[in-house]
Design an enzyme around this catalytic site. Structure first.
Site, PDB file in Angstrom:
ATOM      1  N   ARG A  12       2.268 -49.036  70.825  1.00  0.00           N
ATOM      2  CA  ARG A  12       2.465 -47.947  71.336  1.00  0.00           C
ATOM      3  C   ARG A  12       1.997 -46.794  72.338  1.00  0.00           C
ATOM      4  NH1 ARG A  12      -0.196 -42.828  73.539  1.00  0.00           N
ATOM      5  NH2 ARG A  12      -1.786 -44.288  72.536  1.00  0.00           N
ATOM      6  N   ASP A  13       1.101 -47.204  73.096  1.00  0.00           N
ATOM      7  CA  ASP A  13       0.331 -46.578  74.275  1.00  0.00           C
ATOM      8  C   ASP A  13       1.645 -47.236  75.298  1.00  0.00           C
ATOM      9  OD1 ASP A  13      -0.306 -44.560  76.304  1.00  0.00           O
ATOM     10  OD2 ASP A  13      -2.649 -45.580  76.295  1.00  0.00           O
ATOM     11  N   HIS A 204     -10.853 -45.293  75.662  1.00  0.00           N
ATOM     12  CA  HIS A 204      -9.558 -45.489  75.668  1.00  0.00           C
ATOM     13  C   HIS A 204      -9.355 -45.162  77.541  1.00  0.00           C
ATOM     14  CE1 HIS A 204      -5.298 -45.393  74.808  1.00  0.00           C
ATOM     15  NE2 HIS A 204      -4.947 -44.243  75.908  1.00  0.00           N
ATOM     16  N   HIS A 206      -7.559 -46.173  81.065  1.00  0.00           N
ATOM     17  CA  HIS A 206      -6.733 -46.793  81.756  1.00  0.00           C
ATOM     18  C   HIS A 206      -7.470 -46.916  82.731  1.00  0.00           C
ATOM     19  CE1 HIS A 206      -3.185 -45.289  79.511  1.00  0.00           C
ATOM     20  NE2 HIS A 206      -4.503 -44.657  78.981  1.00  0.00           N
ATOM     21  N   CYS A 237       1.030 -43.247  80.719  1.00  0.00           N
ATOM     22  CA  CYS A 237       1.540 -42.137  79.885  1.00  0.00           C
ATOM     23  C   CYS A 237       2.297 -41.076  80.433  1.00  0.00           C
ATOM     24  CB  CYS A 237       0.474 -40.778  79.344  1.00  0.00           C
ATOM     25  SG  CYS A 237       0.972 -39.293  78.574  1.00  0.00           S
ATOM     26  N   ASN A 246      -2.655 -48.982  80.995  1.00  0.00           N
ATOM     27  CA  ASN A 246      -3.790 -49.467  79.935  1.00  0.00           C
ATOM     28  C   ASN A 246      -4.381 -50.752  81.004  1.00  0.00           C
ATOM     29  OD1 ASN A 246      -3.863 -47.322  77.092  1.00  0.00           O
ATOM     30  ND2 ASN A 246      -1.236 -48.195  78.301  1.00  0.00           N
TER      31      ASN A 246
HETATM   32  P1  HMG Z   1       8.200 -28.152  71.204  1.00  0.00           P
HETATM   33  O1  HMG Z   1       8.942 -28.618  72.048  1.00  0.00           O
HETATM   34  O2  HMG Z   1       6.679 -27.228  71.722  1.00  0.00           O
HETATM   35  O3  HMG Z   1       8.196 -28.126  69.821  1.00  0.00           O
HETATM   36  O4  HMG Z   1       7.327 -29.563  71.325  1.00  0.00           O
HETATM   37  P2  HMG Z   1       9.214 -27.773  68.727  1.00  0.00           P
HETATM   38  O5  HMG Z   1       8.829 -27.579  66.773  1.00  0.00           O
HETATM   39  O6  HMG Z   1       9.427 -26.406  69.038  1.00  0.00           O
HETATM   40  O7  HMG Z   1      10.075 -29.187  68.310  1.00  0.00           O
HETATM   41  C1  HMG Z   1      11.183 -29.361  69.372  1.00  0.00           C
HETATM   42  C2  HMG Z   1      12.015 -30.608  68.343  1.00  0.00           C
HETATM   43  O8  HMG Z   1      11.244 -31.456  68.489  1.00  0.00           O
HETATM   44  C3  HMG Z   1      12.637 -29.791  67.430  1.00  0.00           C
HETATM   45  O9  HMG Z   1      14.253 -30.272  67.183  1.00  0.00           O
HETATM   46  C4  HMG Z   1      11.740 -30.194  66.164  1.00  0.00           C
HETATM   47  O10 HMG Z   1      12.225 -30.283  65.352  1.00  0.00           O
HETATM   48  C5  HMG Z   1      11.304 -31.618  66.964  1.00  0.00           C
HETATM   49  P3  HMG Z   1      15.154 -29.577  68.025  1.00  0.00           P
HETATM   50  O11 HMG Z   1      15.147 -28.660  67.067  1.00  0.00           O
HETATM   51  O12 HMG Z   1      15.433 -29.914  69.031  1.00  0.00           O
HETATM   52  O13 HMG Z   1      16.678 -30.326  67.624  1.00  0.00           O
HETATM   53  N1  HMG Z   1      10.275 -32.209  66.536  1.00  0.00           N
HETATM   54  C6  HMG Z   1       9.803 -33.584  65.911  1.00  0.00           C
HETATM   55  N2  HMG Z   1      11.021 -34.925  66.405  1.00  0.00           N
HETATM   56  C7  HMG Z   1      10.011 -35.846  65.741  1.00  0.00           C
HETATM   57  N3  HMG Z   1       8.987 -36.123  65.379  1.00  0.00           N
HETATM   58  C8  HMG Z   1       7.896 -35.054  65.260  1.00  0.00           C
HETATM   59  C9  HMG Z   1       8.563 -33.738  65.856  1.00  0.00           C
HETATM   60  N4  HMG Z   1       8.394 -32.492  66.275  1.00  0.00           N
HETATM   61  C10 HMG Z   1       9.517 -31.790  66.279  1.00  0.00           C
HETATM   62  N5  HMG Z   1       6.848 -35.362  65.347  1.00  0.00           N
HETATM   63  C11 HMG Z   1       6.105 -31.568  70.189  1.00  0.00           C
HETATM   64  C12 HMG Z   1       5.945 -30.231  70.741  1.00  0.00           C
HETATM   65  C13 HMG Z   1       5.037 -31.816  70.115  1.00  0.00           C
HETATM   66  C14 HMG Z   1       7.156 -32.486  68.871  1.00  0.00           C
HETATM   67  C15 HMG Z   1       6.438 -32.304  71.810  1.00  0.00           C
HETATM   68  O14 HMG Z   1       5.374 -31.922  72.676  1.00  0.00           O
HETATM   69  C16 HMG Z   1       6.352 -33.980  71.595  1.00  0.00           C
HETATM   70  O15 HMG Z   1       6.756 -34.336  70.802  1.00  0.00           O
HETATM   71  N6  HMG Z   1       5.459 -34.814  72.514  1.00  0.00           N
HETATM   72  C17 HMG Z   1       4.598 -35.566  72.736  1.00  0.00           C
HETATM   73  C18 HMG Z   1       4.508 -36.345  73.928  1.00  0.00           C
HETATM   74  C19 HMG Z   1       3.413 -37.942  73.929  1.00  0.00           C
HETATM   75  O16 HMG Z   1       4.587 -38.645  73.119  1.00  0.00           O
HETATM   76  N7  HMG Z   1       3.223 -37.877  74.620  1.00  0.00           N
HETATM   77  C20 HMG Z   1       1.992 -39.578  74.837  1.00  0.00           C
HETATM   78  C21 HMG Z   1       1.846 -39.790  73.442  1.00  0.00           C
HETATM   79  S1  HMG Z   1      -0.096 -39.011  73.741  1.00  0.00           S
HETATM   80  C22 HMG Z   1      -1.057 -39.956  75.004  1.00  0.00           C
HETATM   81  O17 HMG Z   1      -0.226 -41.366  75.233  1.00  0.00           O
HETATM   82  C23 HMG Z   1      -2.003 -39.884  75.362  1.00  0.00           C
HETATM   83  C24 HMG Z   1      -3.433 -41.039  74.602  1.00  0.00           C
HETATM   84  O18 HMG Z   1      -2.730 -42.522  74.918  1.00  0.00           O
HETATM   85  C25 HMG Z   1      -4.543 -40.845  75.271  1.00  0.00           C
HETATM   86  C26 HMG Z   1      -4.244 -41.099  76.572  1.00  0.00           C
HETATM   87  O19 HMG Z   1      -4.239 -42.250  77.467  1.00  0.00           O
HETATM   88  O20 HMG Z   1      -5.355 -39.890  77.299  1.00  0.00           O
HETATM   89  C27 HMG Z   1      -3.536 -40.837  72.951  1.00  0.00           C
HETATM   90 MG    MG Z   2      -3.312 -43.727  77.046  1.00  0.00          MG
END
Ligand code: HMG
Ligand code: MG
Length: 285
Positions: A12-13, A204, A206, A237, A246
C-alpha cells in the site's frame, strides 16, 4: 528475547506512489510472497478516490485474489464510508483511517481540515465497530510537514487522544517526509505518551533523510514495539513532496535482529519479496 512487530505496508504505502500502473497479478504475487514471511499484519489496499491515487484503483481485486495465510490480517486504508463499504465487500480484516497533525498536509491529502477529517471518520468508526472490524489510526507529519514546517508535539498528542477515543486500537505515528530525528521523535513521543500508552502506538518512519533506523531506536527507548516498513524500501506518499522511501522492511529486520530483538520474520522470504518489489518498480524515478 524481546519481541518487536514489523507491520508490512509496502503493497500500500510503497506501491501507491508508483507512477506506472502495476498489474493486479503482480501486486497479488508480492502480497502472496509477503504472506509467507511471518507477518501478522500486511497493508495491501487503499480504498481512496481512484482519481487521487490511480495505482490503488484495483484494491478490491487485490484483496479478492490474494491467497490468505492463517494468522495474517490484511489491512486497507478507508478515509470515508465509501472506502469502508468497499473494504468490507473485499473482506479486509482491518481498516485504517488517516489524519494529519498539520493543517497543510490534511488539505493536500484529504482535501479538508483536520477537524473535518475526524468528522468524516466518525461514521467509519461506527460502521466498523458494528461489523467487528478493527480500525487503526494513522497520524501524518508527526514532526515535520512539507507545507507547515515543524509540528508541535502537543498537536500530535491531541490528535492521538482523539483517534483513540474514537476507537482506533493502535495509532501509527508517521514521519511522512522522513525529516525526523531521534530528538524530534523523542519530544513527540513524550507528548503522545501522556495520552496513549506505548502498547497502542506504532512508528511509521520514512527514510528520506536516512534517519529511520535511528528513529526506531529512539522509539524503542520509549516502549514502542510496532514499526511500519515497506519491503524493498518502496514508496512514499503522493501528496507529500519529497516523501519517497519508506524504511525497508529487510533493513529494519536485520537491524533489529542484530540488536537482539525477535520479529518472527523469515529472512530468506523477505529477501525474495524485496527482490520482487524492486522488480515491480524498475525504471521508476
Ligand atoms: P474529495 O474530492 O474531497 O471528496 O476527496 P468527495 O467526497 O467530494 O469525492 C470526490 C470523488 O471521489 C467522488 O467521485 C466520490 O465518489 C469519490 P466523483 O463524483 O468525482 O466521480 N470518492 C471515492 N471513490 C472511491 N473510494 C472512496 C471515495 N471517496 C470519495 N473512498 C478523498 C476526499 C478522501 C476521497 C480524497 O481526498 C482522497 O481519496 N484522498 C486520499 C489521498 C491518499 O490516498 N493519500 C495517500 C494515503 S495517506 C499516506 O500515505 C500517509 C500514511 O502512509 C502515513 C504517513 O506516512 O504519514 C498513511
Ligand atoms: Mg507513509
Amino acid at each position: 528475547m524481546s519481541k518487536v512487530e514489523i507491520f508490512e505496508v509496502g503493497p500500500r504505502d510503497g506501491l501507491q506512489n508508483e507512477k506506472r500502473f502495476i498489474a493486479t497479478q503482480d501486486k497479488v504475487a508480492l502480497v502472496d510472497c509477503l504472506s509467507r514471511a511471518g507477518f501478522r499484519r500486511i497493508e495491501v489496499a487503499s480504498f481512496v478516490s481512484p482519481k487521487w491515487v490511480p495505482q490503488m484503483a484495483d484494491s478490491g481485486d487485490v484483496l479478492r485474489q490474494i491467497t490468505r495465510a492463517a494468522g495474517v490480517r490484511y489491512a486497507a486504508l478507508t478515509p470515508n464510508l465509501i472506502g469502508l463499504e468497499a473494504a468490507r465487500a473485499a473482506r479486509a480484516d482491518e481498516v485504517a483511517v488517516f489524519a494529519s497533525a498539520s493543517e497543510g498536509f490534511s488539505r493536500a491529502n484529504l482535501n479538508c481540515a483536520i477537524e473535518e477529517s475526524l468528522q468524516r471518520f466518525a461514521p467509519v468508526m461506527q460502521a466498523a465497530a458494528q461489523a467487528g472490524i478493527p480500525v487503526r489510526g494513522y497520524i501524518s507529519c508527526v514532526t515535520d510537514c512539507p507545507f507547515d514546517g515543524a509540528t508541535p508535539p502537543p498537536a500530535v498528542a491531541r490528535l492521538a487522544a482523539q483517534l483513540r477515543a474514537m476507537g482506533c486500537y493502535e495509532i501509527s505515528l508517521g514521519d511522512t517526509i522522513g525529516r525526523a530525528s531521534p530528538d524530534s521523535i523523542s519530544a513527540m513521543l513524550r507528548a503522545v505518551l501522556e495520552e496513549v500508552p506505548a502498547d497502542q502506538l506504532a512508528g511509521h518512519y520514512h527514510d528520506t533523510g536516512g534517519m529511520a533506523l535511528a528513529n526506531i531506536e529512539a522509539s524503542l527507548e520509549y516502549g514502542v514495539r510496532v514499526f511500519d516498513a515497506a519491503v524493498g524500501g518502496l514508496g512514499g506518499c503522493p501528496y507529500a513532496p519529497g516523501a519517497s522511501g519508506n524504511v525497508a522492511t529487510e533493513a529494519v529486520h536485520e537491524w533489529l535482529a542484530g540488536m537482539g530483538w525477535q520479529t518472527g520474520l523469515d529472512r530468506d522470504v523477505l529477501a525474495q519479496a524485496a527482490q520482487l518489489a524492486r522488480g515491480l518498480c524498475e525504471g521508476e524515478g
